[in-house]
Scaffold this motif. Structure first.
Motif, PDB file in Angstrom:
ATOM      1  N   HIS A  49      -4.964   4.214  -3.146  1.00 60.47           N
ATOM      2  CA  HIS A  49      -3.850   4.178  -4.101  1.00 60.47           C
ATOM      3  C   HIS A  49      -3.932   2.943  -5.004  1.00 60.47           C
ATOM      4  O   HIS A  49      -3.435   2.949  -6.105  1.00 60.47           O
ATOM      5  CB  HIS A  49      -2.498   4.125  -3.400  1.00 60.47           C
ATOM      6  N   LEU A  50      -4.519   1.875  -4.467  1.00 63.26           N
ATOM      7  CA  LEU A  50      -4.585   0.622  -5.208  1.00 63.26           C
ATOM      8  C   LEU A  50      -5.944   0.384  -5.856  1.00 63.26           C
ATOM      9  O   LEU A  50      -6.161  -0.647  -6.456  1.00 63.26           O
ATOM     10  CB  LEU A  50      -4.248  -0.556  -4.295  1.00 63.26           C
ATOM     11  N   ARG A  51      -6.846   1.314  -5.726  1.00 66.10           N
ATOM     12  CA  ARG A  51      -8.163   1.164  -6.357  1.00 66.10           C
ATOM     13  C   ARG A  51      -8.011   1.346  -7.850  1.00 66.10           C
ATOM     14  O   ARG A  51      -7.317   2.230  -8.317  1.00 66.10           O
ATOM     15  CB  ARG A  51      -9.158   2.195  -5.827  1.00 66.10           C
ATOM     16  N   THR A  52      -8.683   0.527  -8.584  1.00 67.45           N
ATOM     17  CA  THR A  52      -8.640   0.604 -10.033  1.00 67.45           C
ATOM     18  C   THR A  52      -9.910   1.288 -10.511  1.00 67.45           C
ATOM     19  O   THR A  52     -11.007   0.853 -10.201  1.00 67.45           O
ATOM     20  CB  THR A  52      -8.530  -0.804 -10.653  1.00 67.45           C
ATOM     21  N   GLN A  73       0.829  -1.210   0.000  1.00 73.46           N
ATOM     22  CA  GLN A  73       0.000   0.000   0.000  1.00 73.46           C
ATOM     23  C   GLN A  73       0.863   1.259   0.000  1.00 73.46           C
ATOM     24  O   GLN A  73       0.579   2.218  -0.707  1.00 73.46           O
ATOM     25  CB  GLN A  73      -0.939   0.001   1.208  1.00 73.46           C
ATOM     26  N   ALA A 111       2.450   1.766  -3.318  1.00 70.94           N
ATOM     27  CA  ALA A 111       1.467   2.196  -4.326  1.00 70.94           C
ATOM     28  C   ALA A 111       1.418   3.716  -4.449  1.00 70.94           C
ATOM     29  O   ALA A 111       1.022   4.240  -5.484  1.00 70.94           O
ATOM     30  CB  ALA A 111       0.089   1.647  -3.985  1.00 70.94           C
ATOM     31  N   LYS A 120      -2.952  -3.212  -9.463  1.00 65.84           N
ATOM     32  CA  LYS A 120      -4.255  -2.577  -9.233  1.00 65.84           C
ATOM     33  C   LYS A 120      -5.375  -3.460  -9.772  1.00 65.84           C
ATOM     34  O   LYS A 120      -6.422  -3.598  -9.140  1.00 65.84           O
ATOM     35  CB  LYS A 120      -4.315  -1.206  -9.909  1.00 65.84           C
ATOM     36  N   ASN A 121      -5.158  -4.061 -10.932  1.00 66.93           N
ATOM     37  CA  ASN A 121      -6.165  -4.954 -11.503  1.00 66.93           C
ATOM     38  C   ASN A 121      -6.397  -6.172 -10.615  1.00 66.93           C
ATOM     39  O   ASN A 121      -7.528  -6.617 -10.442  1.00 66.93           O
ATOM     40  CB  ASN A 121      -5.771  -5.387 -12.911  1.00 66.93           C
ATOM     41  N   ASP A 152      -8.643   2.990 -15.594  1.00 68.62           N
ATOM     42  CA  ASP A 152      -7.502   2.087 -15.446  1.00 68.62           C
ATOM     43  C   ASP A 152      -7.806   0.731 -16.087  1.00 68.62           C
ATOM     44  O   ASP A 152      -6.952   0.149 -16.746  1.00 68.62           O
ATOM     45  CB  ASP A 152      -7.162   1.861 -13.969  1.00 68.62           C
ATOM     46  N   PRO A 194       2.542  -1.495 -11.243  1.00 65.85           N
ATOM     47  CA  PRO A 194       1.404  -0.966 -10.483  1.00 65.85           C
ATOM     48  C   PRO A 194       0.051  -1.187 -11.159  1.00 65.85           C
ATOM     49  O   PRO A 194      -0.922  -1.495 -10.480  1.00 65.85           O
ATOM     50  CB  PRO A 194       1.702   0.526 -10.359  1.00 65.85           C
ATOM     51  N   THR A 195      -0.016  -1.071 -12.468  1.00 70.68           N
ATOM     52  CA  THR A 195      -1.302  -1.217 -13.151  1.00 70.68           C
ATOM     53  C   THR A 195      -1.856  -2.627 -13.007  1.00 70.68           C
ATOM     54  O   THR A 195      -3.027  -2.812 -12.671  1.00 70.68           O
ATOM     55  CB  THR A 195      -1.167  -0.854 -14.650  1.00 70.68           C
TER      56      THR A 195
END
Length: 131
Positions: A115-118, A37, A40, A93-94, A122, A89-90
């Motif tokens: 920060h990690l919400r997609t 986290q 991120a 996030k997925n 995205d 990171p992308t």
């Protein structure tokens, strides 16, 4: 035509299973997930993470080592410092978005970290990259 023996299939399945288990083990530990986290939000040095998280330096280093080992984190040396960041990171996030969907479907409405919400944007970008 090449024939695949059952024992070869089992061996490759066991290797794949171990690799997947290692990845999920990395995300199963609350301390490692907290480190993820923080990463991120951007690059951090060990001492930054120690200050943010309040864990011992040895604890943070151990968990960063695990994240590096399974490919979730990467390093960038700068002078005498080493900066840690998420390797992809992308895609992470997925993965977090997929976990969130599974949790929601099971009745647990948990949000890990903004920060990690997609976002939908995205997801669309990731779909375009995977085509």
């Amino acid at each position: 035509m090449t024939m695949i023996h059952e024992s070869e299939t089992r061996d490759s399945d066991s290797v794949a299973t171990a690799v997947y288990a290692h990845l999920f083990q990395a995300l199963a530990d609350p301390t490692r997930l907290a480190v993820v986290q923080h990463l991120a939000s951007g690059e951090h040095r060990v001492r930054d993470l120690v200050g943010h998280m309040g864990f011992a330096q040895s604890t943070v280093s151990k968990h960063l080592g695990f994240l590096l080992e399974c490919g979730l984190a990467t390093t960038r040396p700068e002078g005498r410092s080493t900066w840690y960041s998420l390797a992809d990171p992308t895609r992470l996030k997925n993965l977090i978005a997929a976990a969130e969907t599974l949790l929601n479907a099971g009745g647990s409405h948990a949000v890990l970290c903004t920060h990690l919400r997609t976002t939908d944007e995205d997801r669309q970008t990731a779909e375009m990259e995977n085509k």
